[in-house]
Design a protein around this motif. Structure first.
Motif: not given
Lengths: 236, 742
Positions: B82-92, B455-467, B551-553
C-alpha cells in the motif's frame, strides 16, 4: 527563534545515522546530514557521532574514524564549546580522538548484547530534564562497550564528576547485575571537563518514539537540543 | 604390475552425470565443452542453481494474487503493502557451509540474502533466522549453535539490518547437518522495483564491490549439491568469507544508483558467482554478452578462467548500465569507496563470449546455462516403517506421574524455552522501524512515515513433516500465517525454504513432493501465494538425514501498528479465552518428544477453512481493538502458551481445562492446530463472543489473568517466578562456558 541545527556525521559503516537524524527531527531539531569527508560542519549548532561499525571496526573500534577529515572540524567545534554527542561507535570515536577520557573494550561476556536496560543520570550539565538520579529506560547494542580507564584517569573521572550515566536497576540501584558489559564502575557514559562533549554506549536515538517503546532517550536529546539552542541564541 | 586406474572424467568430479554431460554437448551443437565451459555448466546445472529435482513440484504452487507484484523467478518476491510501497522478501538456506564453518557459513548466508533483496532495488530492512541443531548436550552441537549465532550477529549487526526474529529447534537428526535458513525483507518504492528487462544490447556490465578470489569455488556444486561426509573439513576452501563492512557500502552505493535512475538492471553475485549473474541477466534480457575476465579485479594472480567464473567471493554486484551512465555509476561507487569495473557488455544474439588474455575461453548460449538445465521427476515412495510409526499414538501412553514436573520439563526444553540467549546477540533495533522484535509470535516493522506495518513470521515443524509431510507442509504455512494474524495483521504472501535429504532417494523425494503439495493446499486456502524461496537438498550424512523441514515465511500487513496485539498478559482481571478446539493430538508433539522420547503418531489434523476463518476473526478483533493479548498455541500446547503469555507480562492466571473429557496431560499438551489464546479487553466480552460466532470460530472461556501463580485448576500450579527461571535459564545453563566463535 531559529531551529537548532544538529549535524549527524556519516562515516563509511555508520549504521544508526539515519536513526539519529530521525530522532533529532522527532525532538524538534533540524537534522543535517554531514559526510565524513566534509571539512566544515556547515554552521550546525550541535553534532552527533552515531552508532555503527565505522570502517568495519576491523582494527579497533573508532581507531580509523578519528582520522576522517570531518574529525578536525569536530575537534574545533568541541573546543569552541559546541555540544557533541557520541553514541556507541560515536563514543568509541570520541575516546580515540582524545575528546573523552577512557576507552571501550570487548564486553566482559565476549558476546554482542542488544537489550533494554536502565541507566541513572549522574547529572547532565545545564539540563533541567535529567537531574541527578533520574533513571532512563534505553537500549544498548554493542560488542565492545566495556568502559575502562587507568587507575589515575578513573580517579580523575570520578572526582571531577565526569561520569554522566551508570547502568542500574529500574529503581536506580547501581549493581553489577545490571551492568550489561562489565564496564568499570558501571559507567555507561562520560563527559568532558567543560561539559559540552558527551559519550554514551546506550542509544538515545532508539528511545524517543513512544510508538516503538520506552522513551528514556528523549532526556539526552533534550539536553543536546537545549545546548544547541543556547548557541543559536548566542549567535543571533 | 597393474596399471593406474583411469582418472575420473572431469564432469563427474564436478558433480555432473554422464547424461548431463551429453546434454551439455548437445547444447553446444555437438561440440565437447572445454574445461571452462564445463565448469560453468556444472555450476549452473547443479541442484542448487537449477532446481532440477524440485521444479516439477514447485510449479504446482499457487503464485498469483492481486497483492503480488513480482512472483517466483526473480531474485526475490515482491508484494504490495500500500501507499506505493513494495515489500521484497525471500528466504534461503546456508546449511552446508555452516556445517563446515559455522561462523562464516552463517555470516555469508546473511550477506547473500541481503544482496538478493538489494538486487530488486529495495533497502534490506529486517532479517529472521530459522535454525535447527542437534541436542546441546553434545559439544559439537554447542559449537555449531554458538558459531552460527555469532556469525549471524557478526554480519547482520555490522551491516545495519536488524535481526528481528526466527526460531531455533533441536533434534538429533540435525546434529551432523544443522539447518541454517535466513529470511530478509526490504522495502522499495513500488515503481522503483528492479525487474529483469528485455533487450539492452550495448549496455555495459559493471562489476561493483570486492575483488574476486579463490574462496567459495565450487560452493554450489561441491557443498550444496552433495551430502556431507567424513572428509568435510577438506571442503573448507569452498566456504566463502564475509566482509560486512564492504557489503554495507555496497548496499548504500547500489541504493543510490537505483534512486538516481542509473541502473538498467542489477544482479547479485551469489552461488556460481559471475557465471550465474551473467547467464541469468543475459537470458532474462533475451540477449548475449561479452565478458572480459582480464577486467575483473582479482585478489591473487594466476587465477584460471574457470576460477574467476565460478568464484563465490562475497560482496559483489553486477550492474547493467547504459553506456552514457557508466561514468556516473563509477563516481557513485568511488564515493562509497568501492571498485567499479567495466567487465563486458550485452550483445545481440544469445551467446555468452568469455575472453581471457585476449583468447576466447568460453562461448555458449546463455539460456542453456540459465534456463535449459536438466529437470527430473525423480522416483518417490513413502519410507518403509512410516505407517508403523504413525500407529503408535503418544496419547495412549500413561499419564506422567507429576503434571507439574512434566510441565516444567517441557517449558525448559530447548525447543520451547526462551531464545533470549540467541536474540540478544542480534541488533534488533537499528533502522528504527522495529515495532515488535524477537520473542513474539511475529515481528513487526513499520513503514517509515506511515502507521502501516509489515508483520513477518517463520515456521516449520520437522516432527510433523516426518510423520506426515503433507500435513507438515500445510502446518508450516498455517502456523506462520497464524502468527502474523495473531499480531493483528492480514497474511499476504509466502516464501519458503525446503530443507530435505538426498533427492535421489525415493523416500526423500516423496517427503518433498508431499510437503510441497501440503504447502500448496494451505497457500490456496489462506490466500497467501508463494513468491519464491529456496530448496536445500542433500542435508544428510551417512544414514542420518534431517527431518524433512519445510520452513515457511509469511509476510502480512497491519493497517495501523498502534492496534498491534502482543502476546504478553498486560494485567490481571482479564478474561482468558481459547480459540479453536482441543483434540487428543499428541502425535509429533513437544510433550511426546521430551517426556516420552518419541516422535510417533499422527500430527494434528488441519482444517484449512477453519484456519482461514480464525485469521479473519483475529484481523477483525484487532481492528476493533477487542484484544488485550493474543498468543498462537503451538509447540508445547496450551500449557506452554499460557505460561509464555504469563511470563512475558509478569502476570499469573487461573484456568480450567479446555476439554474436561480429556486426561489433563492430553488437554494441556495437545498441539491441535488453529488455536490461539487471547485475553479480551474488560467489557468487550460479549462483542468478542458475538464476533467469534459471526466468523464461526469455536471458543471457550478458560479463566482469568491475575496473581503470581500459574494455576491449572484440577491439575497443578506453579509459581510464576519458578516458571520464569526454568524458561529463561534453559539455554544459558546449557551454553555456559561456551566461547563465542569467530
Amino acid at each position: 527563534m531559529a531551529e537548532a541545527r544538529v549535524g549527524v556525521v556519516t562515516f563509511p559503516g555508520s549504521l544508526d545515522d539515519r536513526d539519529a537524524l530521525r530522532a533529532v527531527a522527532f525532538m524538534g531539531g533540524e537534522p543535517v546530514a554531514v559526510w565524513h569527508q566534509a571539512t566544515t560542519l556547515d554552521g550546525v549548532d550541535a553534532v552527533i557521532l552515531p552508532g555503527g561499525f565505522s570502517y568495519g571496526d576491523y582494527l579497533r573500534t573508532g581507531a580509523i574514524a578519528r582520522f576522517a577529515p570531518v574529525m578536525a572540524a569536530v575537534q574545533e567545534f568541541a573546543s569552541g564549546g559546541g555540544p557533541v554527542l557520541g553514541i556507541c561507535n560515536g563514543f568509541q570515536i570520541l575516546c580515540e580522538a582524545g575528546l573523552l577520557p577512557g576507552a571501550l573494550i570487548r564486553n566482559r561476556g565476549l558476546a554482542f548484547v542488544c537489550r533494554w536496560i536502565h541507566i541513572r543520570s549522574e547529572g547532565l550539565p545545564g539540563s533541567a530534564d535529567a537531574p541527578r538520579g533520574e533513571v532512563l529506560h534505553i537500549p544498548v547494542k554493542h560488542g565492545e562497550g566495556q568502559f575502562v580507564a587507568s587507575a589515575e584517569e578513573l580517579e580523575r573521572i570520578e572526582s571531577e564528576g565526569l561520569v554522566a550515566f551508570r547502568y542500574c536497576s529500574a529503581e536506580g540501584m547501581v549493581d553489577e547485575r545490571f551492568n550489561p558489559n562489565g564496564a568499570t564502575h558501571g559507567i555507561a557514559g562520560v563527559r568532558n571537563e567543560a561539559g559540552n562533549v558527551l559519550g554514551m554506549m546506550p542509544h538515545p536515538e532508539h528511545a524517543v518514539d513512544p510508538d516503538l517503546g520506552p522513551t528514556g532517550g528523549q532526556h539526552v536529546l533534550e539536553w543536546l537540543l537545549a545546548a544547541a539552542r543556547a548557541r543559536v541564541g548566542a549567535v543571533t | 604390475m597393474t596399471s593406474a586406474p583411469s582418472p575420473e572424467p572431469l564432469h563427474r568430479a564436478l558433480g555432473m552425470t554422464d547424461e548431463e554431460y551429453a546434454a551439455a554437448v548437445d547444447k553446444l551443437d555437438g561440440r565437447e565443452p572445454n574445461r571452462t565451459e564445463l565448469a560453468m555448466f556444472a555450476a549452473m546445472w547443479s541442484e542448487h542453481c537449477s532446481y532440477k529435482s524440485s521444479k516439477v513440484h514447485l510449479r504446482t504452487l499457487p503464485t498469483e494474487g492481486p497483492q503480488i507484484l513480482v512472483g517466483p523467478g526473480q531474485d526475490a518476491g515482491v508484494v504490495d503493502v500500500g501507499g506505493g510501497t513494495a515489500c521484497v522478501f525471500k528466504i534461503e538456506s546456508h546449511s552446508h557451509p555452516s556445517a563446515i564453518e559455522p561462523y562464516q557459513g552463517a555470516a555469508t548466508g546473511v550477506g547473500g540474502i541481503i544482496r538478493d533483496i538489494l538486487s530488486m532495488g529495495a533497502r534490506p530492512a529486517a532479517l529472521l533466522d530459522p535454525l535447527r541443531f542437534g541436542p546441546l548436550d553434545d559439544p559439537r552441537n554447542r559449537y555449531l549453535f554458538s558459531g552460527v549465532v555469532a556469525g549471524i550477529g557478526g554480519y547482520g549487526n555490522c551491516i545495519g539490518v536488524p535481526t528481528v526474529g526466527g526460531e531455533v529447534k533441536f533434534a538429533a537428526c540435525h546434529g551432523p547437518n544443522p539447518t541454517v535458513n535466513v529470511l530478509c525483507l526490504g522495502f522499495a518504492k513500488a515503481d522503483r522495483v528492479q525487474v529483469g528487462r528485455r533487450g539492452g544490447e550495448g549496455n555495459v556490465l559493471v562489476l561493483i564491490g570486492a575483488a574476486t578470489g579463490r574462496d567459495g569455488i565450487g560452493g554450489v556444486s561441491v557443498l550444496a549439491s552433495r551430502t556431507i561426509e567424513e572428509d568435510a573439513h577438506e571442503s573448507r576452501p569452498s566456504v566463502q568469507i564475509g566482509d560486512p563492512f564492504a557489503e554495507k557500502l555496497l548496499v548504500e552505493a547500489c541504493l543510490e544508483l537505483a534512486d538516481r535512475g542509473l541502473l538498467w538492471g542489477i544482479q547479485d553475485l551469489g552461488g556460481a558467482g559471475l557465471t550465474c549473474a551473467m547467464s541469468e541477466s543475459a537470458a532474462r534480457a533475451g540477449v548475449g554478452a561479452d565478458l572480459d575476465l582480464d577486467a575483473v579485479p582479482l585478489r591473487e594472480p594466476g587465477m584460471e578462467p574457470f576460477e574467476i567464473l565460478t568464484s563465490e567471493s562475497q560482496e559483489r554486484m553486477l550492474a547493467i548500465v547504459r553506456p552514457e551512465d557508466a561514468e556516473a555509476v563509477e563516481e557513485v561507487c568511488t564515493r562509497w569507496g568501492l571498485r567499479a569495473s567495466r567487465i563486458g557488455k550485452l550483445r545481440g544474439g544469445s551467446v555468452l563470449v568469455v575472453r581471457h588474455g585476449g583468447e576466447v575461453v568460453a562461448r555458449l548460449p546463455a539460456r542453456a546455462l540459465a534456463d535449459e538445465g536438466p529437470e527430473y521427476d525423480r522416483q518417490h515412495e513413502p519410507p518403509s516403517g512410516l505407517a508403523r510409526l504413525r500407529e503408535e499414538d503418544p496419547a495412549d501412553a500413561p499419564a506422567p506421574a507429576s503434571l507439574e514436573d512434566a510441565f516444567l520439563e517441557v517449558l525448559g526444553s530447548p525447543g520451547v524455552a526462551s531464545m533470549r540467549w540467541v536474540y540478544e546477540q542480534y541488533d534488533s533495533l537499528v533502522q528504527g522501524g522495529t515495532v515488535l522484535g524477537p520473542g513474539a509470535d511475529a515481528s513487526v516493522i513499520r513503514l517509515e512515515g506511515t502507521i502501516r506495518a509489515v508483520a513477518v513470521s517463520t515456521d516449520g515443524n520437522g516432527r510433523f513433516a516426518l510423520l506426515d509431510p503433507y500435513l507438515g507442509g500445510a502446518h508450516a504455512v498455517a502456523e506462520a500465517a497464524r502468527n502474523v494474524a495473531t499480531a493483528g495483521a492480514r497474511p499476504l504472501a509466502v516464501t519458503n525454504c525446503l530443507n530435505f535429504g538426498n533427492p535421489e532417494r525415493p523416500e526423500v523425494m516423496w517427503q518433498f513432493a508431499e510437503a510441497v503439495r501440503g504447502m500448496g493446499a494451505a497457500c490456496r486456502a489462506l490466500g497467501t501465494p508463494v513468491t519464491g524461496g529456496n530448496v536445500s537438498f542433500y542435508n544428510e550424512s551417512g544414514d542420518s538425514a534431517v527431518y524433512p523441514t519445510p520452513v515457511v515465511g509469511v509476510v502480512g500487513l497491519l493497517d495501523d501498528y498502534r492496534l498491534l496485539v502482543r502476546h504478553a498478559f498486560p494485567s490481571g482481571g482479564l478474561s482468558i479465552y481459547l480459540l479453536g478446539r482441543t483434540l487428543p493430538e499428541l502425535g509429533g508433539s513437544q510433550y511426546a518428544d521430551v517426556l516420552l522420547g518419541n516422535v510417533t503418531g499422527k500430527p494434528p489434523a488441519l482444517d484449512l477453512d477453519a484456519e482461514a476463518a480464525l485469521h479473519r476473526f483475529l484481523y477483525d478483533c484487532a481492528r476493533q481493538d477487542h484484544l488485550a493479548s493474543a498468543h498462537d498455541c503451538s509447540d508445547g500446547g496450551l500449557a506452554i502458551t499460557l505460561a509464555e503469555s504469563a511470563i512475558a507480562g509478569g502476570v499469573g492466571f487461573t484456568v480450567a481445562s479446555p476439554e474436561p473429557s480429556l486426561p489433563a496431560h492430553v488437554a494441556l499438551f495437545s498441539e491441535s492446530a488453529s488455536r490461539v489464546v487471547v485475553t479480551v479487553r474488560p467489557g468487550r466480552e460479549s462483542e468478542f463472543e458475538s464476533l467469534a460466532g459471526f466468523h464461526s470460530v469455536p471458543y471457550s472461556r478458560l479463566g482469568l489473568t491475575g496473581g503470581s501463580r500459574l494455576r491449572f485448576e484440577g491439575a497443578f500450579e506453579v509459581d510464576l517466578s519458578d516458571a520464569l527461571v526454568v524458561f529463561e535459564g534453559a539455554i544459558p545453563s546449557r551454553m555456559a562456558g561456551e566461547r563465542v566463535a569467530g
